[in-house]
Design a protein around this motif. Structure first.
Motif, PDB file in Angstrom:
ATOM      1  N   HIS A 145       0.728  -1.227  -0.093  1.00 41.59           N
ATOM      2  CA  HIS A 145      -0.241  -0.027  -0.188  1.00 41.59           C
ATOM      3  C   HIS A 145       0.715   1.208  -0.094  1.00 41.59           C
ATOM      4  N   GLU A 146       2.070   1.194  -0.463  1.00 42.72           N
ATOM      5  CA  GLU A 146       2.935   2.423  -0.294  1.00 42.72           C
ATOM      6  C   GLU A 146       2.802   3.030  -1.826  1.00 42.72           C
ATOM      7  N   PRO A 147       2.906   4.480  -1.984  1.00 42.56           N
ATOM      8  CA  PRO A 147       3.005   5.204  -3.183  1.00 42.56           C
ATOM      9  C   PRO A 147       3.983   4.558  -4.146  1.00 42.56           C
ATOM     10  N   ILE A 148       3.519   4.001  -5.521  1.00 37.75           N
ATOM     11  CA  ILE A 148       4.472   3.563  -6.401  1.00 37.75           C
ATOM     12  C   ILE A 148       4.310   4.166  -7.670  1.00 37.75           C
ATOM     13  N   LYS A 149       5.289   4.328  -8.865  1.00 40.84           N
ATOM     14  CA  LYS A 149       5.253   5.130 -10.120  1.00 40.84           C
ATOM     15  C   LYS A 149       5.581   3.837 -11.160  1.00 40.84           C
ATOM     16  N   ARG A 150       5.280   4.063 -12.297  1.00 45.77           N
ATOM     17  CA  ARG A 150       5.649   3.103 -13.310  1.00 45.77           C
ATOM     18  C   ARG A 150       6.877   3.640 -14.068  1.00 45.77           C
ATOM     19  N   VAL A 151       7.787   2.877 -13.965  1.00 47.57           N
ATOM     20  CA  VAL A 151       9.185   3.304 -14.528  1.00 47.57           C
ATOM     21  C   VAL A 151       9.269   2.694 -15.917  1.00 47.57           C
ATOM     22  N   GLY A 152       8.433   1.649 -16.619  1.00 46.34           N
ATOM     23  CA  GLY A 152       8.547   1.199 -17.635  1.00 46.34           C
ATOM     24  C   GLY A 152       7.199   0.086 -17.929  1.00 46.34           C
ATOM     25  N   LYS A 153       7.046  -0.657 -19.026  1.00 40.66           N
ATOM     26  CA  LYS A 153       6.016  -1.242 -18.998  1.00 40.66           C
ATOM     27  C   LYS A 153       6.048  -2.428 -18.116  1.00 40.66           C
ATOM     28  N   GLY A 154       5.219  -2.587 -17.367  1.00 43.15           N
ATOM     29  CA  GLY A 154       5.214  -3.801 -16.382  1.00 43.15           C
ATOM     30  C   GLY A 154       6.205  -3.637 -15.017  1.00 43.15           C
ATOM     31  N   LYS A 155       6.885  -2.322 -15.019  1.00 42.68           N
ATOM     32  CA  LYS A 155       7.834  -2.134 -13.985  1.00 42.68           C
ATOM     33  C   LYS A 155       7.404  -0.988 -13.254  1.00 42.68           C
ATOM     34  N   TRP A 156       7.253  -1.336 -11.891  1.00 44.60           N
ATOM     35  CA  TRP A 156       6.783  -0.453 -10.852  1.00 44.60           C
ATOM     36  C   TRP A 156       7.783  -0.104  -9.747  1.00 44.60           C
TER      37      TRP A 156
END
Length: 53
Positions: A34-45
């Motif tokens: 439940h931590e904030p995440i961001k997408r850095v690539g397709k399928g990579k968070w």
């Protein structure tokens, strides 16, 4: 169980079909920790250290 282990290695995943566009990238909360995440690539968070919500 496996999800929380991956979180320890900064390999997060959002809940299915739940990510928002913030003008720069897709952001969400990890389905496991439940931590904030961001997408850095397709399928990579990765953990979003700049987001504080």
């Amino acid at each position: 169980m496996l999800g929380k282990i991956l979180c320890a290695f900064n390999r997060h995943s959002p809940p299915r079909r739940r990510a928002d566009w913030n003008g720069e990238t897709f952001v969400s909360r990890c389905a496991h920790c439940h931590e904030p995440i961001k997408r850095v690539g397709k399928g990579k968070w990765r953990l979003d250290t700049q987001r504080q919500d």
